[in-house]
Design a protein around this motif. Structure first.
Motif, PDB file in Angstrom:
ATOM      1  N   ARG A  29      64.832  97.475  24.331  1.00 23.79           N
ATOM      2  CA  ARG A  29      64.107  97.934  25.590  1.00 23.79           C
ATOM      3  C   ARG A  29      64.769  97.259  27.091  1.00 23.79           C
ATOM      4  N   ASP A  32      67.920  98.907  27.816  1.00 18.67           N
ATOM      5  CA  ASP A  32      67.768  99.830  28.529  1.00 18.67           C
ATOM      6  C   ASP A  32      67.203  99.706  29.826  1.00 18.67           C
ATOM      7  N   GLU A  33      66.450  98.646  30.083  1.00 17.21           N
ATOM      8  CA  GLU A  33      66.087  98.533  31.565  1.00 17.21           C
ATOM      9  C   GLU A  33      67.154  97.974  32.372  1.00 17.21           C
ATOM     10  N   LYS A  34      68.250  97.261  31.851  1.00 17.81           N
ATOM     11  CA  LYS A  34      69.139  96.619  32.588  1.00 17.81           C
ATOM     12  C   LYS A  34      70.518  97.586  32.526  1.00 17.81           C
TER      13      LYS A  34
END
Length: 143
Positions: A29, A32-34
């Protein structure tokens, strides 16, 4: 020649990390966010491994394990090579090619100071070559 330190000065200094007891899901996660392909695994302030998207695919997906239930320590790469900031980027490329790595932590003594990717290195080599070509063109044209 361009050093690893030169390369680090020209890129964002963010280093994204997780703990070995974090779930693989949480690590994914974060990736994905970064919009990144690797996270470094830190335990008590020390680099102990790294987790890549490739590790996830090969060690979890292919073995039908749950990313929510599997801790990072179970799938992270633990034999982490690193490079020192004063080394030339060619040294990085040689090490990464020889060991088939896509990411290489940068350590100054025992302190994590950055991370370089194969993409960072290719970009730096292209910039060096472009500069050299421009200098040769100026020399040839007498400018």
């Amino acid at each position: 020649m361009t050093t690893v330190n030169d390369l680090l000065r020209n890129k964002p200094s963010d280093i994204w990390t997780v703990a070995p007891e974090d779930s693989v899901y949480d690590a994914l996660r974060l990736m994905d966010e970064k919009n990144i392909g690797v996270v470094l695994v830190i335990d008590s302030g020390r680099l102990i491994g790294l987790l890549t998207e490739r590790d996830y695919a090969r060690k979890l997906v292919l073995h039908h394990k749950s990313s929510r239930e599997t801790p990072v320590r179970d799938v992270m790469a633990t034999h982490v090579a690193y490079i020192e900031p004063g080394k030339e980027i060619e040294d990085c490329m040689a090490l990464m090619t020889e060991r088939r790595f896509r990411y290489l932590p940068v350590m100054d003594n025992d302190r994590l100071v950055g991370l370089v990717s194969i993409g960072d290195l290719v970009k730096a080599v292209i910039a060096d070559k472009k500069f050299m070509i421009e200098q040769l063109e100026h020399y040839i044209s007498g400018q």
